[in-house]
Design an enzyme around this catalytic site. Structure first.
Site, PDB file in Angstrom:
ATOM      1  N   LYS A 135       0.691  -1.132   0.061  1.00 15.40           N
ATOM      2  CA  LYS A 135       0.046   0.093   0.003  1.00 15.40           C
ATOM      3  C   LYS A 135       0.841   1.174   0.042  1.00 15.40           C
ATOM      4  O   LYS A 135       2.158   1.004   0.476  1.00 15.40           O
ATOM      5  CB  LYS A 135      -0.881  -0.069   1.438  1.00 15.40           C
ATOM      6  CG  LYS A 135      -2.224   0.866   1.037  1.00 15.40           C
ATOM      7  CD  LYS A 135      -3.194  -0.100   0.267  1.00 15.40           C
ATOM      8  CE  LYS A 135      -4.328   0.404   0.110  1.00 15.40           C
ATOM      9  NZ  LYS A 135      -5.545  -0.444  -0.560  1.00 15.40           N
ATOM     10  N   ASP A 159      -6.758   4.004  -4.555  1.00  6.60           N
ATOM     11  CA  ASP A 159      -7.425   3.844  -3.335  1.00  6.60           C
ATOM     12  C   ASP A 159      -8.051   5.301  -2.916  1.00  6.60           C
ATOM     13  O   ASP A 159      -8.294   6.026  -3.736  1.00  6.60           O
ATOM     14  CB  ASP A 159      -6.637   3.475  -1.945  1.00  6.60           C
ATOM     15  CG  ASP A 159      -7.103   3.144  -0.764  1.00  6.60           C
ATOM     16  OD1 ASP A 159      -7.802   1.896  -0.910  1.00  6.60           O
ATOM     17  OD2 ASP A 159      -6.928   3.708   0.070  1.00  6.60           O
TER      18      ASP A 159
END
Ligand code: NAD
Length: 422
Positions: free
Chosen positions: A114, A154
């Site tokens: 991430k 995201d």
């Protein structure tokens, strides 16, 4: 000044603590070897970058960004990039670990990663966002690449940012490198069906889980928190499949009509006003989570359902569109109340699944039509759902623990088979 409240009250768990607690429950239940446990708990790589960006007023601002690769045991790391004012290393760590379990659960040949940049994307101009994104991409280019780590959107990022990242890496390389990032616009190697993929997965899984509660998605009442890529897409597809979406919300608040919200009118209202708040009876985000509905889809952000409000949740089924919306304490309360919770690593895996399809298409240079993407998505998600339910029944555990047990055991098997280097 001494903060008396925080001195006597235990502070709320961070989402990294939540992620570790969820992993530990699965590791305990699997009786995972201590060495493997230690290896799987620790993120493989953590990169912190501080980088300057020239603002429109001519001044330079230094931004902080992260890229964490939790695991690369099963293949290249994979995971989105979040732009948010409060994102920090612990949050990115948790999200990276969840990606490792998510890709393993669906059976994708990936690890988990991430990224994040501490910024408020709404307060930056498009030109500032482009310079920030290109510089961040350059800073993390030392660890990303089609064989190494493949970012995606995201919260706060989308196809536009992915296009800038693809172009930046391609400029460095000297030729187009579409497979370095997924969630791109179609014109530069994006996949049909990617924009709605996470929401489509949420709806596929919601329908399958509803059947287990003897509920038909058609006619079921649904409340959705968050109206971005996941929540907005879920509102559209839920309405399309005949569910009755009675409440939606975003960061500004929510709208509720027990008779159901008309999606097309809602979308137009959102386009004009920039929010869903006020489209129907005004409600708060907290109120939305406690509405008398069949299905609740938290699709905004983490730690929304906690020990405080879980006792008042009335939904029969919770489908986690967001990552980490339910704390472990809330999980236990919901379990005791008989609420079926479909965990994030299963329910919102549609995005990474179609990101995998996008990467495969880019590497092959051969593109599929939307019907093919959607049917492959449905097949992989249904396979993971069925495997999770079968294990939950066999082990008499809830769906979260079953999903974690499947995912953790797959990653542990890979790590054990590869052995310890040197
Ligand atoms: P987004 O930026 O497109 O939308 C986020 C939405 O949540 C917006 O409507 C925003 O107003 C709302 N929101 C933000 N903070 C809020 C708060 N505190 N209270 C209420 N509403 C709030 O983001 P997204 O891509 O839809 O992501 C939402 C969640 O889904 C995140 O947890 C993300 O990690 C997860 N997720 C996203 C994807 C994807 O493909 N985009 C895939 C899997 C999981």
């Amino acid at each position: 000044m001494l903060n008396v409240a925080s001195a006597v009250e235990p502070s709320a768990p961070t989402i990294w603590e939540t992620a570790l607690a969820q992993f530990d429950s699965a590791a305990d239940r699997l009786k995972l070897d201590d060495n493997l446990r230690a290896m799987l708990r620790a993120p493989k790589r953590e990169l912190i970058v501080n980088f300057p960006v020239k603002m429109d007023n001519g001044k330079v601002r230094v931004f902080t960004g992260y890229r964490v690769q939790h695991s690369i045991a099963r293949g290249p790391a994979k995971g989105g990039i979040r732009y948010a004012p409060d994102v920090d290393l612990n949050e990115v760590r948790a999200l990276a670990m969840w990606m490792t379990w998510k890709t393993a659960l669906i059976g994708l040949p990936y690890g988990g990663a991430k990224g994040g940049v501490v910024c408020d994307p709404k307060a930056l101009s498009p030109a500032e966002l482009e310079r920030l994104t290109r510089r961040y991409a350059t800073e993390i280019s030392i660890i990303i690449g089609p064989d190494k780590d493949i970012p995606a959107p995201d919260m706060g990022t989308g196809p536009r940012e992915m296009g800038w990242i693809m172009d930046t890496i391609s400029q460095h390389t000297g030729y187009a490198v579409p497979a370095v990032v997924t969630g791109k616009p179609l014109a530069i190697g994006g996949s049909e069906g990617r924009v709605e993929a996470t929401a489509r997965g949420v709806v596929v899984i919601a329908a399958a889980a509803a059947r287990r509660r003897n509920l038909d998605l058609r006619g079921a009442t649904v409340a959705i928190q968050g109206f971005g890529n996941v929540g907005g897409g879920a509102a559209k597809l839920m309405s399309h499949f005949g569910a009755k979406v009675v409440a939606v919300s975003d960061v500004n608040g929510g709208a509720y009509d027990p008779a159901g919200l008309d999606y097309d009118r809602l979308r137009r209202y959102h386009q004009v006003t920039g929010t869903v708040a006020g489209f129907a009876e005004r409600i708060t985000n907290a109120e939305l989570l406690e509405l008398p509905v069949d299905i609740l889809v938290p699709a905004a952000t983490q730690h929304q359902i906690t020990a405080d409000n879980a006792p008042r949740v009335q939904a029969k089924l919770i489908v986690e569109g967001a990552n980490g919306p339910v704390t472990p304490e809330a999980d236990a309360i919901l379990d005791a109340k008989g609420v079926l919770v479909v965990p994030d690593i299963l329910a919102n895996a549609g995005g990474v699944t179609v990101s995998y399809f996008e990467w495969v298409q880019d590497l092959q240079g051969y593109f599929w039509d939307e019907a093919e993407v959607n049917s492959r998505l449905e097949r992989l998600m249904t396979r993971a759902f069925d495997a999770t339910v079968a294990l939950a029944n066999r082990e008499r555990v809830n769906l979260r623990l079953a999903a974690y047990m499947l995912a953790v055991s797959r990653v542990a098997e890979t790590v054990a088979a590869r052995g310890l280097y040197p």
